[in-house]
Design an enzyme around this catalytic site. Structure first.
Site, PDB file in Angstrom:
ATOM      1  N   ASP A 228     -29.679   4.718  36.293  1.00  0.00           N
ATOM      2  CA  ASP A 228     -29.255   4.849  35.400  1.00  0.00           C
ATOM      3  C   ASP A 228     -30.142   6.363  35.395  1.00  0.00           C
ATOM      4  OD1 ASP A 228     -29.620   3.476  32.581  1.00  0.00           O
ATOM      5  OD2 ASP A 228     -31.606   4.119  32.608  1.00  0.00           O
ATOM      6  N   GLU A 295     -25.709   8.389  36.260  1.00  0.00           N
ATOM      7  CA  GLU A 295     -25.115   8.123  34.905  1.00  0.00           C
ATOM      8  C   GLU A 295     -25.664  10.161  35.011  1.00  0.00           C
ATOM      9  OE1 GLU A 295     -28.379   7.071  32.026  1.00  0.00           O
ATOM     10  OE2 GLU A 295     -26.916   7.161  30.411  1.00  0.00           O
TER      11      GLU A 295
HETATM   12  C1  GLC Z   1     -29.533   4.896  30.263  1.00  0.00           C
HETATM   13  C2  GLC Z   1     -28.993   3.594  29.653  1.00  0.00           C
HETATM   14  C3  GLC Z   1     -29.162   3.394  27.871  1.00  0.00           C
HETATM   15  C4  GLC Z   1     -30.723   3.476  28.081  1.00  0.00           C
HETATM   16  C5  GLC Z   1     -31.177   4.592  28.711  1.00  0.00           C
HETATM   17  C6  GLC Z   1     -32.746   4.557  29.013  1.00  0.00           C
HETATM   18  O1  GLC Z   1     -28.976   6.155  29.050  1.00  0.00           O
HETATM   19  O2  GLC Z   1     -27.119   3.218  29.508  1.00  0.00           O
HETATM   20  O3  GLC Z   1     -28.649   2.708  27.587  1.00  0.00           O
HETATM   21  O4  GLC Z   1     -31.199   3.110  26.537  1.00  0.00           O
HETATM   22  O5  GLC Z   1     -30.628   5.136  29.989  1.00  0.00           O
HETATM   23  O6  GLC Z   1     -33.190   3.435  30.244  1.00  0.00           O
END
Ligand code: GLC
Length: 600
Positions: A228, A295
């Site tokens: 993440d 991500e």
């Molecule tokens: C990522 C997740 C999102 C979350 C953020 C903070 O972007 O996909 O849903 O709010 O991280 O953890």
């Protein structure tokens, strides 16, 4: 001059040189077909209104029947759920509403018995404020004193005596990135919500603890992680102010700043290198790749660096690039995006495409429900990894919620992307038998559901199954890619492999009918192809013949309805057509370089 070359660009085929994707058993991830499950919304096995691990287990046959080989089980850790489960209060335990660690172990084993793989989350940037580490850190209890990014105020307001944050950084979910703790008498950093304090990666103990978490789940035999918010791991050591976007000085919004000092700091690559070593150790032990998908919505240079190269491999693929989002909604917008992803990929850091996601929502919500199947055609037939978010396979749509329907904080209006899975037309769409699910079911469930679509020959669901089968053919697994934009709205690509059938995807992204003049693409296709899959709004039927024509003979050209797509297949290609293509490719590739320069 460049502009005029760009204008004619849609008439020219772009050949993308690809490294052959070879799918060895231990490199399963390179062509993975991932089903992303938002656990809380998928299937409620114990009728408490929340989806759970046992619910996923009950629906594993369904996921496998669709043809997916990997399940990404999302947001299962202990959490107060103030940020959809990304506010983790214990990274080594399961949220009791979803089950136990044993339930996850069962699920992992059942997934493996089916020859499938499982990914779970790794949330390294922050924890919940309810995490034991944070509670102890607030109290300055060793060894947690410096587990988080704590900082003294820049100064105290001369009138109110309020502490002033150390710098101007704005959090992703708006407001200052610093929150004052009365107890510790310092600010702590939070890149996201104030209830999500940032871990301090300049503390070696934090790095060790986070590696311990990876090992904990690898020991339970997960195949990998979705990492993440990777770009947020570290911040400038001098905490320098971020520059403002011109004209936005002082605006209290994340988009008002250039995140030069609060994001993508060079040391984050050292941290991910340490994680890679852990994964490689497990890969070696089991001869099965253990992987990290990450991500990132960052510019390509950062993504490329995360991928590394063949002598210095880093992460395995980016999980989030949703195919029809966040880019100009036209043919060159899509080509630009695809070329960028291909350019930053390496033989081991592979390209990856998603249909929808828990943050971005569902493809149909941007381009209209007609575009939902075409987005599968593109994501599933391009080279690399493909991910679909639960319910995309039946074209579920977002459901905006009233404030009284939100049992949780909805930081970015994301809950509307996470409504319960629509299994059938019974109460609550078969998701739960309790009266009230944690989020209301989309009112369209009586018409859009799995049961109904399984029974309809040309439903989106059955078309997805066809596409996933096609994805397993040698042409898609190992073939080359050529892209063409015959008109500004028509996006076309071909997958071809010597001695195998060619596959052509045609998508009309526009809002008007388009002529499909495939000969303008110089793809060397036979005069007649067959329609393998057609979106319901296309006006074509599976099995129909399709005449490949050129714009000089317009009367014979088929037309494609707006926001629809086709997949065409040919008989196996002959030696000669392959050779002709190669002769043109040098010239064409040179042109494509000029074009990429324009796009960039
Ligand atoms: C990522 C997740 C999102 C979350 C953020 C903070 O972007 O996909 O849903 O709010 O991280 O953890």
């Amino acid at each position: 001059m460049c502009y005029s070359i760009c204008l004619i660009s849609w008439m020219i085929v772009i050949l993308c040189p690809l490294q052959k994707v070879q799918s060895h058993q231990n490199e399963w991830y390179k062509t993975a077909t991932i089903y992303q499950v938002y656990t809380r919304s998928f299937m409620d096995s114990n009728n408490d209104g929340n989806g759970d691990l046992q619910g996923i287990l009950e629906k594993l046959d369904y996921i496998q029947t669709l043809g997916f080989d990997t399940v990404y089980v999302q947001s299962v850790f202990k959490s107060p759920f103030l940020d959809g489960g990304f506010d983790v209060s214990d990274q080594k335990d399961i949220n009791p509403i979803f089950g136990t660690t044993n339930d996850l172990k069962n699920l992992i084993d059942e997934i493996h018995k089916r020859g499938m793989k499982i990914l779970i989350d790794f949330v390294p940037n922050h924890t919940s404020h309810e995490h034991e580490w944070f509670k102890k850190s607030v109290k300055r209890e060793a060894p947690y004193t410096d587990f988080y990014v704590w900082e003294n105020p820049k100064e105290f307001d001369s009138q109110t005596n309020e502490p002033i944050p150390p710098n101007n950084w704005i959090a992703v979910f708006t407001g200052s990135m610093w929150k004052w703790s009365d107890e510790r008498n310092q600010f702590y950093l939070h890149q996201f919500l104030p209830v999500e304090p940032d871990l301090n990666y300049r503390n070696p103990a934090v790095r060790e603890a986070m590696k311990g978490i990876l090992k904990f789940w690898l020991d339970l035999d997960v195949d990998g992680f979705r990492v993440d918010a990777i770009g947020h791991l570290l911040e400038d050591i001098m905490l320098r102010d971020n520059p403002w976007i011109p004209g936005m000085v002082g605006v209290n919004n994340y988009r008002a700043q250039i995140h030069k000092f609060s994001k993508n700091q060079e040391e984050m690559y050292e941290v991910t290198d340490e994680w890679r070593l852990v994964l490689d150790e497990y890969t070696r032990k089991t001869n099965r790749s253990r992987i990290m998908a990450f991500e990132s919505f960052d510019p390509p240079e950062f993504v490329q660096k995360h991928m590394g190269n063949e002598t210095h491999k880093r992460l395995h693929f980016v999980l989030c690039p949703t195919i029809f989002f966040h880019r100009p909604y036209n043919a060159s917008g899509i080509v630009d995006f695809i070329q960028t992803q291909l350019r930053v990929s390496t033989p081991s850091g592979v390209p990856s495409w998603s249909v929808g996601s828990h943050d971005m929502g569902r493809s149909g919500d941007l381009g209209g429900s007609e575009i939902s199947l075409p987005s599968f055609m593109v994501a599933f037939l391009l080279p690399g990894v493909a991910t679909s978010y639960y319910g995309d396979e039946i074209s579920m749509s977002d459901q905006p919620l009233r404030p009284d329907q939100k049992s949780n904080m909805d930081a970015f209006d994301h809950l509307k992307h996470r409504t319960p899975m629509q299994w059938d037309d019974s109460t609550n769409a078969g998701f739960t038998r309790t009266r009230k699910p944690w989020l209301p079911v989309n009112p369209n469930y009586w018409a859009i559901n799995v049961k109904r679509q399984l029974g309809e020959k040309h439903s989106q669901l059955n078309n997805c199954i066809r596409l996933i089968k096609l994805r397993r053919t040698p042409t898609i697994l190992n073939g080359q890619l050529a892209i063409c934009t015959p008109t500004p709205w028509l996006f076309v690509f071909q997958r071809y492999l010597h001695g195998e059938a060619s596959i052509v995807v045609v998508v009309n992204l526009g809002t008007e009918m388009e002529l499909i003049s495939l000969k303008d693409c110089s793809f060397n296709l036979p005069r007649v192809m067959e329609i393998h899959t057609a979106s319901s709004s296309s006006g074509f039927q599976i099995g129909d013949k399709f005449v490949v024509c050129d714009s000089s003979n317009l009367t014979s050209c088929p037309r494609l309805r707006p926001r629809s797509g086709l997949v065409l297949t040919s008989a196996r290609s002959s030696e000669s057509s392959y050779a002709v293509k190669s002769k043109h490719s040098i010239l064409i590739f040179a042109l494509s370089l000029v074009l990429s320069a324009c796009y960039w």
